[in-house]
Design a protein around this motif. Structure first.
Motif, PDB file in Angstrom:
ATOM      1  N   PHE A   1       1.629  -6.397  -7.880  1.00 11.33           N
ATOM      2  CA  PHE A   1       0.849  -7.581  -8.244  1.00 11.33           C
ATOM      3  C   PHE A   1      -0.661  -7.353  -8.245  1.00 11.33           C
ATOM      4  O   PHE A   1      -1.414  -8.228  -8.661  1.00 11.33           O
ATOM      5  CB  PHE A   1       1.178  -8.740  -7.294  1.00 11.33           C
ATOM      6  CG  PHE A   1       2.620  -9.145  -7.345  1.00 11.33           C
ATOM      7  CD1 PHE A   1       3.121  -9.806  -8.451  1.00 11.33           C
ATOM      8  CD2 PHE A   1       3.480  -8.840  -6.304  1.00 11.33           C
ATOM      9  CE1 PHE A   1       4.456 -10.172  -8.517  1.00 11.33           C
ATOM     10  CE2 PHE A   1       4.817  -9.208  -6.349  1.00 11.33           C
ATOM     11  CZ  PHE A   1       5.311  -9.868  -7.453  1.00 11.33           C
ATOM     12  N   SER A   2      -1.093  -6.190  -7.720  1.00 12.21           N
ATOM     13  CA  SER A   2      -2.540  -5.977  -7.648  1.00 12.21           C
ATOM     14  C   SER A   2      -2.968  -4.530  -7.869  1.00 12.21           C
ATOM     15  O   SER A   2      -4.120  -4.268  -8.201  1.00 12.21           O
ATOM     16  CB  SER A   2      -3.075  -6.438  -6.285  1.00 12.21           C
ATOM     17  OG  SER A   2      -2.610  -5.564  -5.282  1.00 12.21           O
ATOM     18  N   GLY A   3      -2.040  -3.614  -7.647  1.00 10.21           N
ATOM     19  CA  GLY A   3      -2.408  -2.198  -7.690  1.00 10.21           C
ATOM     20  C   GLY A   3      -2.762  -1.649  -6.327  1.00 10.21           C
ATOM     21  O   GLY A   3      -2.956  -0.443  -6.167  1.00 10.21           O
ATOM     22  N   LYS A   4      -2.838  -2.515  -5.319  1.00 12.22           N
ATOM     23  CA  LYS A   4      -3.150  -2.056  -3.962  1.00 12.22           C
ATOM     24  C   LYS A   4      -2.048  -1.120  -3.454  1.00 12.22           C
ATOM     25  O   LYS A   4      -0.873  -1.306  -3.792  1.00 12.22           O
ATOM     26  CB  LYS A   4      -3.283  -3.266  -3.036  1.00 12.22           C
ATOM     27  CG  LYS A   4      -3.754  -2.899  -1.634  1.00 12.22           C
ATOM     28  CD  LYS A   4      -3.892  -4.125  -0.748  1.00 12.22           C
ATOM     29  CE  LYS A   4      -4.324  -3.709   0.650  1.00 12.22           C
ATOM     30  NZ  LYS A   4      -4.423  -4.847   1.575  1.00 12.22           N
ATOM     31  N   ASN A   5      -2.444  -0.152  -2.640  1.00 16.68           N
ATOM     32  CA  ASN A   5      -1.474   0.777  -2.069  1.00 16.68           C
ATOM     33  C   ASN A   5      -0.787   0.109  -0.865  1.00 16.68           C
ATOM     34  O   ASN A   5      -1.079   0.417   0.282  1.00 16.68           O
ATOM     35  CB  ASN A   5      -2.188   2.062  -1.646  1.00 16.68           C
ATOM     36  CG  ASN A   5      -1.206   3.171  -1.310  1.00 16.68           C
ATOM     37  OD1 ASN A   5       0.007   3.017  -1.467  1.00 16.68           O
ATOM     38  ND2 ASN A   5      -1.724   4.291  -0.834  1.00 16.68           N
ATOM     39  N   CYS A   6       0.116  -0.814  -1.142  1.00 14.88           N
ATOM     40  CA  CYS A   6       0.777  -1.615  -0.103  1.00 14.88           C
ATOM     41  C   CYS A   6       2.196  -1.942  -0.560  1.00 14.88           C
ATOM     42  O   CYS A   6       2.375  -2.309  -1.717  1.00 14.88           O
ATOM     43  CB  CYS A   6      -0.016  -2.903   0.137  1.00 14.88           C
ATOM     44  SG  CYS A   6       0.754  -4.036   1.320  1.00 14.88           S
ATOM     45  N   PRO A   7       3.199  -1.798   0.297  1.00 15.38           N
ATOM     46  CA  PRO A   7       3.171  -1.359   1.700  1.00 15.38           C
ATOM     47  C   PRO A   7       2.905   0.148   1.808  1.00 15.38           C
ATOM     48  O   PRO A   7       3.747   0.957   1.419  1.00 15.38           O
ATOM     49  CB  PRO A   7       4.572  -1.710   2.202  1.00 15.38           C
ATOM     50  CG  PRO A   7       5.440  -1.701   0.970  1.00 15.38           C
ATOM     51  CD  PRO A   7       4.571  -2.119  -0.168  1.00 15.38           C
ATOM     52  N   GLN A   8       1.747   0.485   2.342  1.00 16.34           N
ATOM     53  CA  GLN A   8       1.223   1.845   2.245  1.00 16.34           C
ATOM     54  C   GLN A   8       2.097   2.872   2.965  1.00 16.34           C
ATOM     55  O   GLN A   8       2.332   3.967   2.447  1.00 16.34           O
ATOM     56  CB  GLN A   8      -0.200   1.883   2.808  1.00 16.34           C
ATOM     57  CG  GLN A   8      -0.907   3.205   2.520  1.00 16.34           C
ATOM     58  CD  GLN A   8      -2.337   3.229   2.988  1.00 16.34           C
ATOM     59  OE1 GLN A   8      -2.815   2.289   3.603  1.00 16.34           O
ATOM     60  NE2 GLN A   8      -3.040   4.302   2.710  1.00 16.34           N
ATOM     61  N   THR A   9       2.556   2.539   4.169  1.00 14.12           N
ATOM     62  CA  THR A   9       3.323   3.535   4.936  1.00 14.12           C
ATOM     63  C   THR A   9       4.645   3.869   4.239  1.00 14.12           C
ATOM     64  O   THR A   9       5.024   5.034   4.144  1.00 14.12           O
ATOM     65  CB  THR A   9       3.527   3.041   6.379  1.00 14.12           C
ATOM     66  OG1 THR A   9       2.244   2.991   7.007  1.00 14.12           O
ATOM     67  CG2 THR A   9       4.422   3.967   7.178  1.00 14.12           C
ATOM     68  N   MET A  10       5.333   2.870   3.706  1.00 15.52           N
ATOM     69  CA  MET A  10       6.567   3.118   2.951  1.00 15.52           C
ATOM     70  C   MET A  10       6.268   3.924   1.688  1.00 15.52           C
ATOM     71  O   MET A  10       6.978   4.865   1.353  1.00 15.52           O
ATOM     72  CB  MET A  10       7.162   1.781   2.505  1.00 15.52           C
ATOM     73  CG  MET A  10       8.386   1.344   3.237  1.00 15.52           C
ATOM     74  SD  MET A  10       8.986  -0.156   2.430  1.00 15.52           S
ATOM     75  CE  MET A  10       9.344  -1.119   3.874  1.00 15.52           C
ATOM     76  N   ARG A  11       5.204   3.547   0.993  1.00 14.05           N
ATOM     77  CA  ARG A  11       4.865   4.205  -0.272  1.00 14.05           C
ATOM     78  C   ARG A  11       4.461   5.661  -0.046  1.00 14.05           C
ATOM     79  O   ARG A  11       4.945   6.563  -0.736  1.00 14.05           O
ATOM     80  CB  ARG A  11       3.717   3.462  -0.970  1.00 14.05           C
ATOM     81  CG  ARG A  11       4.128   2.144  -1.618  1.00 14.05           C
ATOM     82  CD  ARG A  11       2.905   1.360  -2.114  1.00 14.05           C
ATOM     83  NE  ARG A  11       2.051   2.141  -2.982  1.00 14.05           N
ATOM     84  CZ  ARG A  11       2.250   2.328  -4.295  1.00 14.05           C
ATOM     85  NH1 ARG A  11       3.283   1.772  -4.884  1.00 14.05           N
ATOM     86  NH2 ARG A  11       1.413   3.057  -4.999  1.00 14.05           N
ATOM     87  N   MET A  12       3.588   5.909   0.926  1.00 11.24           N
ATOM     88  CA  MET A  12       3.039   7.248   1.126  1.00 11.24           C
ATOM     89  C   MET A  12       4.087   8.216   1.657  1.00 11.24           C
ATOM     90  O   MET A  12       3.968   9.429   1.480  1.00 11.24           O
ATOM     91  CB  MET A  12       1.849   7.199   2.089  1.00 11.24           C
ATOM     92  CG  MET A  12       0.691   6.360   1.585  1.00 11.24           C
ATOM     93  SD  MET A  12      -0.073   7.020   0.093  1.00 11.24           S
ATOM     94  CE  MET A  12      -1.131   8.264   0.821  1.00 11.24           C
ATOM     95  N   ASN A  13       5.114   7.687   2.327  1.00 13.06           N
ATOM     96  CA  ASN A  13       6.173   8.551   2.858  1.00 13.06           C
ATOM     97  C   ASN A  13       7.412   8.572   1.960  1.00 13.06           C
ATOM     98  O   ASN A  13       8.479   9.028   2.379  1.00 13.06           O
ATOM     99  CB  ASN A  13       6.540   8.105   4.279  1.00 13.06           C
ATOM    100  CG  ASN A  13       5.411   8.359   5.270  1.00 13.06           C
ATOM    101  OD1 ASN A  13       5.170   9.482   5.676  1.00 13.06           O
ATOM    102  ND2 ASN A  13       4.691   7.302   5.642  1.00 13.06           N
TER     103      ASN A  13
END
Ligand SMILES: [Zn+2]
Length: 360
Positions: free
Chosen positions: A273-285
């Motif tokens: 909805f925004s491009g924000k890196n969120c949920p970041q911990t789930m995404r980055m791992n």
């Protein structure tokens, strides 16, 4: 064997998921040993603590909405005591260490519980896509048979569906700072957020959702976050049992999908909805897909329970809790052992069980 036990048997992983993950926050990051549970289903009831914000709050404006999505976040707040209870209270009193708090979300999940802050049918302020644009489907003028088409952007700035140019212009990449236009150009396909653009095949015709170019993240994102989703914040603070929080969040998502008559594709990251890196911990791992497997498992078990099945776990091991969480001490994982357990069902007075073994 009944269908519930067959489902557990067919979808059982004999070994645990064990991985050192990085937990991301805007104050500090930390490492965490993520360890899965005995099964993807969490053997506990969904216990929701009602802590609804007062109607006088400015982060609860009372406007009603229809839900087309579930929007999953993490708080990005790794502080030790910033639990679900803490964040739920921040939304309610609209005040915290950085001053007045204007955001809001329907739910917040943590290993201290699940809190409900804004009624599900009211707008919240969490997705970063404003509250002036709602979910809508726009006719692209294209038709086809693909149920999951891919959207891209043509060189002259139109949306394309499966490589065919539509009559619909994509948002332009435009950045204005202090009244000065920094750039204003046709956006590229690689500027679409990683979860894509809403596209639906309705009776053989392709429709695209309402999109915009988000300056903050330089990505094209979808509207309908604040106005058409149920927002869930998950807490990832130091000392918390992150896998338990993800399982609880999955259980809540499954319930909300059922109540709002939505499908798995309607579960979106805040990023969508925004491009924000969120949920970041789930995404980055790279654990979003694993999280969605938890959602699908919980949803199926919810359906079995609605049919009248009672489902329970029987385990007798000091390293496993009654809800199936594995709680070994960190250094013990080098010495793996097998744990036997039973899944027990009761349906129309008939009790059946399935014996399983997992290496933990
Ligand atoms: Zn978020």
């Amino acid at each position: 064997m009944n269908k519930v036990l067959s489902f557990f048997k067919d979808n059982f992983d004999e070994s645990i998921l064990i991985r050192n993950i990085r937990v991301y926050g805007w104050k500090f990051e930390y490492d965490h040993l993520l360890v899965s549970s005995l099964t993807k289903y969490l053997f506990e009831d969904l216990d929701i603590i009602e802590n609804i914000a007062p109607e006088t709050n400015t982060n609860r404006d009372g406007r009603k909405k229809k839900n087309f999505y579930i929007c999953v976040h993490d708080t990005g707040d790794t502080d030790y005591d910033h639990t679900a209870g803490f964040w739920s209270n921040v939304v309610k009193v609209q005040d915290w260490e950085l001053g007045r708090y204007e955001a809001s979300f329907q739910y917040v999940t943590g290993d201290d519980g699940i809190y409900h802050n804004i009624p599900d049918d009211e707008i919240g302020y969490h997705a970063g896509d404003s509250t002036y644009f709602s979910y809508d489907l726009i006719d692209t003028g294209l038709s086809g048979e693909n149920e999951k088409p891919v959207v891209s952007i043509s060189d002259d700035g139109y949306y394309m569906v499966d490589g065919v140019k539509s009559q619909l212009l994509a948002p332009r990449a435009k950045l204005t700072r202090k009244g000065e236009v920094k750039y204003d150009r046709i956006a590229r396909t690689d500027e679409i957020n990683s979860q894509g653009v809403l596209v639906k095949n309705v009776n053989g015709k392709y429709y695209i959702g309402v999109t915009y170019y988000n300056n903050d993240y330089a990505l094209i994102a979808n509207r309908g976050g604040n106005n058409n989703s149920v927002g869930i914040e998950s807490c990832i603070n130091v000392g918390s049992d992150i896998y338990l929080i993800w399982q609880r969040t999955a259980k809540l998502v499954a319930k909300l999908l059922d109540e709002n008559n939505l499908c798995f594709d309607d579960v979106k990251q805040h990023h969508y909805f925004s491009g924000k890196n969120c949920p970041q911990t789930m995404r980055m791992n790279n654990l979003w897909n694993h999280f969605m497997e938890l959602v699908k498992f919980e949803y199926q078990i919810l359906k079995f329970k609605q049919e009248g099945y009672k489902i329970s776990l029987k385990v007798n091991d000091p390293d496993v809790k009654e809800n199936g969480r594995i709680v070994k001490r960190e250094f013990d994982y080098i010495n793996k052992k097998k744990v036997a357990f039973s899944i027990i069902t009761e349906f129309e007075g008939k009790i059946e069980s399935l014996e399983l073994e997992k290496e933990i």
